[in-house]
Design a protein around this motif. Structure first.
Motif, PDB file in Angstrom:
ATOM      1  N   GLN A 139     -20.527  -0.001 -92.341  1.00 34.21           N
ATOM      2  CA  GLN A 139     -20.477  -1.421 -92.674  1.00 34.21           C
ATOM      3  C   GLN A 139     -21.893  -1.968 -92.814  1.00 34.21           C
ATOM      4  N   CYS A 140     -22.112  -2.760 -93.871  1.00 34.85           N
ATOM      5  CA  CYS A 140     -23.417  -3.406 -94.074  1.00 34.85           C
ATOM      6  C   CYS A 140     -23.500  -4.624 -93.164  1.00 34.85           C
ATOM      7  N   GLU A 141     -24.597  -4.731 -92.434  1.00 34.69           N
ATOM      8  CA  GLU A 141     -24.699  -5.746 -91.385  1.00 34.69           C
ATOM      9  C   GLU A 141     -25.373  -7.040 -91.842  1.00 34.69           C
ATOM     10  N   ASN A 142     -26.442  -6.931 -92.633  1.00 31.92           N
ATOM     11  CA  ASN A 142     -27.275  -8.112 -92.922  1.00 31.92           C
ATOM     12  C   ASN A 142     -26.848  -8.804 -94.210  1.00 31.92           C
ATOM     13  N   ILE A 143     -25.698  -9.447 -94.179  1.00 30.52           N
ATOM     14  CA  ILE A 143     -25.223 -10.226 -95.319  1.00 30.52           C
ATOM     15  C   ILE A 143     -25.890 -11.605 -95.314  1.00 30.52           C
ATOM     16  N   CYS A 144     -26.372 -12.032 -96.477  1.00 28.27           N
ATOM     17  CA  CYS A 144     -27.032 -13.333 -96.568  1.00 28.27           C
ATOM     18  C   CYS A 144     -26.654 -13.994 -97.894  1.00 28.27           C
ATOM     19  N   ARG A 145     -26.824 -15.314 -97.942  1.00 29.18           N
ATOM     20  CA  ARG A 145     -26.520 -16.093 -99.144  1.00 29.18           C
ATOM     21  C   ARG A 145     -27.817 -16.459 -99.846  1.00 29.18           C
ATOM     22  N   GLU A 146     -27.826 -16.274-101.164  1.00 36.39           N
ATOM     23  CA  GLU A 146     -28.971 -16.605-102.000  1.00 36.39           C
ATOM     24  C   GLU A 146     -28.492 -17.522-103.120  1.00 36.39           C
ATOM     25  N   GLY A 147     -28.392 -18.811-102.824  1.00 40.17           N
ATOM     26  CA  GLY A 147     -27.815 -19.742-103.779  1.00 40.17           C
ATOM     27  C   GLY A 147     -26.317 -19.512-103.889  1.00 40.17           C
ATOM     28  N   GLN A 148     -25.831 -19.297-105.104  1.00 37.73           N
ATOM     29  CA  GLN A 148     -24.421 -19.005-105.301  1.00 37.73           C
ATOM     30  C   GLN A 148     -24.104 -17.549-104.996  1.00 37.73           C
ATOM     31  N   HIS A 149     -25.090 -16.675-105.075  1.00 43.14           N
ATOM     32  CA  HIS A 149     -24.867 -15.253-104.849  1.00 43.14           C
ATOM     33  C   HIS A 149     -24.866 -14.926-103.355  1.00 43.14           C
ATOM     34  N   ILE A 150     -24.162 -13.857-103.038  1.00 44.82           N
ATOM     35  CA  ILE A 150     -24.147 -13.305-101.689  1.00 44.82           C
ATOM     36  C   ILE A 150     -24.623 -11.863-101.790  1.00 44.82           C
ATOM     37  N   SER A 151     -25.438 -11.418-100.853  1.00 46.37           N
ATOM     38  CA  SER A 151     -26.009 -10.080-100.943  1.00 46.37           C
ATOM     39  C   SER A 151     -25.995  -9.398 -99.587  1.00 46.37           C
ATOM     40  N   CYS A 152     -26.134  -8.082 -99.647  1.00 49.75           N
ATOM     41  CA  CYS A 152     -26.252  -7.283 -98.430  1.00 49.75           C
ATOM     42  C   CYS A 152     -27.044  -6.028 -98.774  1.00 49.75           C
ATOM     43  N   SER A 153     -27.943  -5.624 -97.895  1.00 56.22           N
ATOM     44  CA  SER A 153     -28.806  -4.459 -98.120  1.00 56.22           C
ATOM     45  C   SER A 153     -28.593  -3.434 -97.014  1.00 56.22           C
ATOM     46  N   PHE A 154     -28.673  -2.163 -97.398  1.00 57.59           N
ATOM     47  CA  PHE A 154     -28.569  -1.091 -96.411  1.00 57.59           C
ATOM     48  C   PHE A 154     -29.501   0.050 -96.811  1.00 57.59           C
ATOM     49  N   THR A 155     -29.929   0.811 -95.824  1.00 59.54           N
ATOM     50  CA  THR A 155     -30.893   1.886 -96.050  1.00 59.54           C
ATOM     51  C   THR A 155     -30.263   3.025 -96.840  1.00 59.54           C
ATOM     52  N   LEU A 156     -31.013   3.473 -97.847  1.00 61.90           N
ATOM     53  CA  LEU A 156     -30.578   4.612 -98.653  1.00 61.90           C
ATOM     54  C   LEU A 156     -31.842   5.324 -99.117  1.00 61.90           C
ATOM     55  N   ASP A 157     -32.393   6.171 -98.247  1.00 63.56           N
ATOM     56  CA  ASP A 157     -33.705   6.773 -98.456  1.00 63.56           C
ATOM     57  C   ASP A 157     -33.547   8.146 -99.091  1.00 63.56           C
ATOM     58  N   LYS A 158     -34.171   8.308-100.249  1.00 62.95           N
ATOM     59  CA  LYS A 158     -34.111   9.605-100.922  1.00 62.95           C
ATOM     60  C   LYS A 158     -34.880  10.669-100.150  1.00 62.95           C
ATOM     61  N   GLY A 159     -35.899  10.250 -99.400  1.00 66.35           N
ATOM     62  CA  GLY A 159     -36.699  11.229 -98.670  1.00 66.35           C
ATOM     63  C   GLY A 159     -35.889  12.042 -97.680  1.00 66.35           C
ATOM     64  N   LYS A 160     -34.811  11.462 -97.177  1.00 66.43           N
ATOM     65  CA  LYS A 160     -33.987  12.167 -96.206  1.00 66.43           C
ATOM     66  C   LYS A 160     -32.977  13.107 -96.873  1.00 66.43           C
ATOM     67  N   ASP A 161     -32.695  12.885 -98.152  1.00 61.80           N
ATOM     68  CA  ASP A 161     -31.724  13.712 -98.863  1.00 61.80           C
ATOM     69  C   ASP A 161     -32.176  13.807-100.314  1.00 61.80           C
ATOM     70  N   SER A 162     -32.799  14.909-100.681  1.00 63.10           N
ATOM     71  CA  SER A 162     -33.339  15.071-102.023  1.00 63.10           C
ATOM     72  C   SER A 162     -32.258  15.187-103.094  1.00 63.10           C
ATOM     73  N   SER A 163     -31.010  15.454-102.696  1.00 64.91           N
ATOM     74  CA  SER A 163     -29.924  15.608-103.659  1.00 64.91           C
ATOM     75  C   SER A 163     -29.184  14.310-103.944  1.00 64.91           C
ATOM     76  N   LEU A 164     -29.663  13.194-103.410  1.00 64.84           N
ATOM     77  CA  LEU A 164     -28.969  11.921-103.590  1.00 64.84           C
ATOM     78  C   LEU A 164     -28.882  11.508-105.055  1.00 64.84           C
ATOM     79  N   ASN A 165     -29.848  11.921-105.864  1.00 65.05           N
ATOM     80  CA  ASN A 165     -29.846  11.516-107.272  1.00 65.05           C
ATOM     81  C   ASN A 165     -28.567  11.914-107.989  1.00 65.05           C
ATOM     82  N   GLN A 166     -27.931  12.984-107.538  1.00 61.65           N
ATOM     83  CA  GLN A 166     -26.738  13.480-108.212  1.00 61.65           C
ATOM     84  C   GLN A 166     -25.459  12.843-107.675  1.00 61.65           C
ATOM     85  N   HIS A 167     -25.571  11.969-106.715  1.00 62.07           N
ATOM     86  CA  HIS A 167     -24.400  11.418-106.048  1.00 62.07           C
ATOM     87  C   HIS A 167     -24.167   9.966-106.446  1.00 62.07           C
ATOM     88  N   SER A 168     -23.062   9.442-105.946  1.00 63.63           N
ATOM     89  CA  SER A 168     -22.707   8.039-106.160  1.00 63.63           C
ATOM     90  C   SER A 168     -22.455   7.377-104.816  1.00 63.63           C
TER      91      SER A 168
END
Length: 424
Positions: free
Chosen positions: A169-198
């Motif tokens: 679950q994404c924890e840091n949900i915030c409102r930016e005007g009319q939009h709502i956003s949430c960010s979560f860590t997704l570091d390629k350095g920890k998994d070099s094969s991430l480019n091929q995934h979804s």
């Protein structure tokens, strides 16, 4: 008649032996059984089935399957099929069995199984759900609330990709005007094969009043780099050399560049688009390891120039080539204007201009009087000439009449008195 039928049968039998026995007539295969569908993770749909009953022992079973409108056709011997797809609409799979890989040979009837969309009012689901992989280090998803939703709705975003053991679950949900956003860590350095995934994403509310919304994000589709860094600038033989550094996690061959040079004195701007950073001068500092170099021709060395740059991914390494990074910090090069002289001129010029305007206004006023003297008022002149005299004449005229009247009355009285004395 009977003799003719026997002769025809004998003739067919002889033809069969002459042809090596021939092929047996094509028989229709029975359909697959127990076709079922299930959902794994957030958006992985899995269909499974069993081989058909009473299948021919001489048949090597193959299974032909496709989704609605005959999309994603597949012929395989496995009794299952999966697909990663957003579950916002109904998804159906059709399967049939056959004895060869030939689509039209010895096939069974179709068996169909669908997975229904999530429950809830479609107008309540969030809209424009988009996710961007920022600098290959974190993913930011944004969306707009649905039409039939309350303004105080509390949203929750869930995500999953192949490197995770479970849905998070994404924890840091915030409102930016009319939009709502949430960010979560997704570091390629920890998994070099991430480019091929979804990444599978789902957004819903905590109370379960809105319809969930799903999205499948290919990691190489929406990537936005951080801004690059300008390390140094120098001018050589009338050319400007821009030395910079790529954002972390990116190779030069995977980026396209844009360099902007602004002349602060002339107000001109020059934008250079570069797919591969390089300098013509092999002796330049751009050959240092880890440094990118750009050459800009025609920059005036005797004026102050400001330089900045930005980057975006290209289609050599990624699918999207439209997400520019922010501009880098601005760096200046060239001769700066004397600030003391500049401030002095700013103070003196307004005073000079104001004084000139005042003198000009006074001069123009006197000049106007000389060239266009005031025209006298005839009424005033005639009033001065005749107005007072008329008043005096009328005054004296009134005085004479009064005096004459007074005199006549007095004379009359005196006459009467004289007459009385005479009569006595």
């Amino acid at each position: 008649m009977e003799l003719s039928a026997r002769l025809c049968g004998l003739w067919a039998l002889l033809l069969g032996f002459a042809g090596g026995g021939g092929a047996a007539p094509t028989e229709t295969q029975p359909p697959v059984t127990n076709l079922s569908v299930s959902v794994k993770n957030l958006c992985t749909v899995i269909w499974t089935w069993n081989p058909p009953e009473r299948a021919s022992p001489n048949c090597s079973l193959w299974y032909f399957s496709h989704f609605g409108n005959k999309q994603d056709k597949k012929i395989a011997s496995e009794t299952h099929r999966s697909k990663e797809v957003p579950l916002n609409e109904e998804i159906c799979l059709q399967v049939r069995s056959q004895c060869s890989t030939n689509e039209s040979d010895d096939r069974s009837s179709w068996v169909k199984k669908c997975i229904l969309p999530p429950e809830g009012d479609p107008e309540s689901a969030v809209t424009k759900l988009q996710c961007v992989w920022h600098n290959l280090s974190y993913m930011k998803c944004t969306w707009l609330p649905g039409r039939n939703t309350s303004p105080d709705t509390n949203y929750t975003l869930y995500y999953w990709y192949s490197s995770l053991e479970k849905i998070l679950q994404c924890e840091n949900i915030c409102r930016e005007g009319q939009h709502i956003s949430c960010s979560f860590t997704l570091d390629k350095g920890k998994d070099s094969s991430l480019n091929q995934h979804s990444v599978q994403v789902m957004v819903k509310d905590n109370a379960g009043k809105i319809r969930p919304s799903f999205n499948i994000v290919r990691l190489i589709s929406h990537v936005q780099p951080d801004p690059p860094q300008i390390k140094s600038l120098f001018i050589q033989h009338g050319d400007l050399y821009v030395l910079g550094k790529n954002p972390q996690n990116f190779l030069s061959r995977c980026l396209s560049y844009q360099v902007e040079v602004n002349n602060t004195q002339t107000g001109t701007s020059y934008v250079l688009n570069v797919d591969e950073p390089k300098c013509d001068n092999s002796e330049s500092k751009g050959n240092l390891e880890g440094t990118i170099c750009f050459l800009v021709h025609g920059v005036l060395p005797d004026t102050l120039n400001t330089v900045r740059m930005r980057v975006k991914t290209n289609k050599i390494c990624y699918e999207d080539d439209k997400l520019w990074s922010d501009w880098s910090a601005v760096m200046n090069i060239g001769k700066k204007t004397n600030s003391t002289l500049y401030i002095t001129m700013l103070l003196i010029i307004p005073v000079i201009v104001a004084s000139a305007i005042i003198v000009l206004l006074l001069y123009l006023k006197r000049l106007k009087i000389i060239i266009f003297p005031p025209i006298p008022d005839p009424g005033k002149i005639f009033k001065e000439m005749f107005g007072d005299q008329n008043d005096d004449t009328l005054h004296w005229k009134k005085y004479d009449i009064y005096e004459k009247q007074a005199k006549e009355e007095t004379d009359s009285i005196v006459l009467i008195e004289n007459l009385k004395k005479t009569s006595q």
